[in-house]
Motif scaffolding. Structure first.
Motif, short mmCIF file in Angstrom:
data_model
loop_
_atom_site.label_atom_id
_atom_site.label_comp_id
_atom_site.label_asym_id
_atom_site.label_seq_id
_atom_site.Cartn_x
_atom_site.Cartn_y
_atom_site.Cartn_z
N ASP A 180 81.06 44.91 35.05
CA ASP A 180 79.68 44.58 35.39
C ASP A 180 79.29 43.23 34.82
O ASP A 180 78.60 42.43 35.48
N ILE A 181 79.73 42.95 33.59
CA ILE A 181 79.40 41.68 32.95
C ILE A 181 80.14 40.54 33.64
O ILE A 181 79.57 39.46 33.86
N VAL A 182 81.39 40.77 33.99
CA VAL A 182 82.17 39.76 34.72
C VAL A 182 81.49 39.43 36.04
O VAL A 182 81.32 38.25 36.38
N GLU A 183 81.08 40.47 36.76
CA GLU A 183 80.45 40.23 38.07
C GLU A 183 79.11 39.52 37.91
O GLU A 183 78.77 38.63 38.68
N GLU A 184 78.35 39.90 36.88
CA GLU A 184 77.06 39.23 36.61
C GLU A 184 77.29 37.76 36.31
O GLU A 184 76.52 36.90 36.74
N THR A 185 78.37 37.46 35.58
CA THR A 185 78.69 36.06 35.25
C THR A 185 79.01 35.27 36.51
O THR A 185 78.53 34.15 36.70
N PHE A 186 79.80 35.88 37.41
CA PHE A 186 80.14 35.18 38.65
C PHE A 186 78.91 35.01 39.55
O PHE A 186 78.76 33.99 40.22
N ILE A 187 78.04 36.01 39.59
CA ILE A 187 76.82 35.89 40.40
C ILE A 187 75.95 34.76 39.86
O ILE A 187 75.37 33.98 40.62
N MET A 188 75.86 34.66 38.53
CA MET A 188 75.10 33.56 37.92
C MET A 188 75.72 32.21 38.31
O MET A 188 75.00 31.25 38.60
N ALA A 189 77.05 32.15 38.29
CA ALA A 189 77.73 30.90 38.64
C ALA A 189 77.45 30.53 40.10
O ALA A 189 77.23 29.36 40.43
N PHE A 190 77.45 31.53 40.97
CA PHE A 190 77.18 31.30 42.39
C PHE A 190 75.74 30.82 42.60
O PHE A 190 75.50 29.85 43.32
N ASP A 191 74.79 31.50 41.95
CA ASP A 191 73.38 31.18 42.14
C ASP A 191 72.98 29.86 41.49
O ASP A 191 72.02 29.22 41.93
N ASN A 192 73.70 29.46 40.43
CA ASN A 192 73.33 28.26 39.68
C ASN A 192 74.39 27.16 39.78
O ASN A 192 74.47 26.30 38.90
N PHE A 193 75.15 27.20 40.86
CA PHE A 193 76.24 26.25 41.02
C PHE A 193 75.78 24.80 40.91
O PHE A 193 76.49 23.94 40.36
N ASN A 194 74.60 24.50 41.39
CA ASN A 194 74.10 23.12 41.36
C ASN A 194 73.86 22.61 39.94
O ASN A 194 73.67 21.41 39.74
N ASP A 195 73.86 23.53 38.96
CA ASP A 195 73.68 23.11 37.57
C ASP A 195 74.99 22.62 36.95
O ASP A 195 74.99 22.03 35.88
N TRP A 196 76.11 22.89 37.63
CA TRP A 196 77.41 22.47 37.10
C TRP A 196 77.55 20.96 37.17
O TRP A 196 77.33 20.35 38.22
N GLN A 197 77.93 20.36 36.04
CA GLN A 197 78.18 18.93 35.98
C GLN A 197 79.68 18.68 36.10
O GLN A 197 80.47 19.21 35.30
#
Length: 237
Positions: A180-197
């Motif tokens: 569940d934590i792994v999936e939540e982390t990936f969902i956060m990465a997907f939703d906040n991808f534009n924050d990646w530098q």
């Protein structure tokens, strides 16, 4: 011999909120987005809880989807029930898509293609174009496929990170799982991808989301922990 077609069952529970006929139709339309993805499952039950908090003037949405041998839960809180419902349904759709892909064996095939027999570290350089394309298309399933090279190492990192939060670690296997934590982390990465530098390796950036994902469960600012509890309740019914 004939067999009954699977029926998509839904039940709506509200507190402090009485939807109008138009609003009920809007809720039904969101539910239909889920129904279209699970037509082949013999058991299809969706529980919807909408609660309005007059003190914070916010709506809390909790969804629990029961499939054969598997239950998924999502939740969200905002000042707009429509926005929270749409976000919760979208998260549910992402989980369903990934679950179906897992059932079909696609993840294992993709991992083999990604060469995950070698040691994979969270700071491994990813295929940025593949990831960016999936995000641009709003395709979470393709995004998850792009994450396979770091999924196992991320899972290991989550396991080690849990040691920093005994109160969360104590609930593993009872209230939620490492997955569940792994999936939540990936969902956060997907939703906040534009924050990646780009100057930071993508895997390193994903790793920075482990802590927020865990704290989201620990503090439950978005209703995720209550959604998990909601799921547990329906599993016991």
């Amino acid at each position: 011999m004939t067999f009954a077609e699977p029926t998509f069952e839904t039940d709506l529970d509200t507190e402090g909120f009485t939807p109008t006929e138009r609003e009920q139709e809007a809720i039904a339309a969101e539910c239909d987005r889920i129904r279209q993805l699970i037509e082949e499952f013999p058991t299809q039950i969706l529980h919807i809880n909408v609660e309005y908090n007059s003190n914070s003037e916010e709506y809390e949405i909790k969804l629990a989807l029961v499939l054969p041998g598997q239950t998924f839960a999502t939740g969200d809180v905002s000042e707009s029930w429509e926005q929270s419902l749409e976000k919760s349904v979208q998260k549910m759709i992402r989980r369903i898509e990934h679950y179906k892909a897992t059932m079909s064996g696609e993840p294992e095939q993709a991992r083999m293609a990604a060469g995950t027999t070698m040691e994979v570290e969270p700071n491994r350089r990813m295929d940025g174009k593949q990831v960016a394309k999936a995000v641009e298309q709003g395709n979470y399933l393709e995004f998850r496929k792009a994450m396979y090279p770091i999924e196992e190492s991320l899972r290991e990192r989550v396991g080690r990170w849990l040691q920093r939060y005994p109160q969360i670690q104590a609930k593993i296997g009872n209230r939620f799982t490492i997955a569940d934590i792994v999936e939540e982390t990936f969902i956060m990465a997907f939703d906040n991808f534009n924050d990646w530098q780009p100057e930071m390796l993508f895997g390193q950036w994903v790793e920075t989301l482990i802590d927020p994902a865990m704290k989201a469960i620990a503090r439950d600012p978005e209703g995720e922990l209550e959604a998990i509890s909601f799921q547990q309740t329906w599993n016991e019914v």
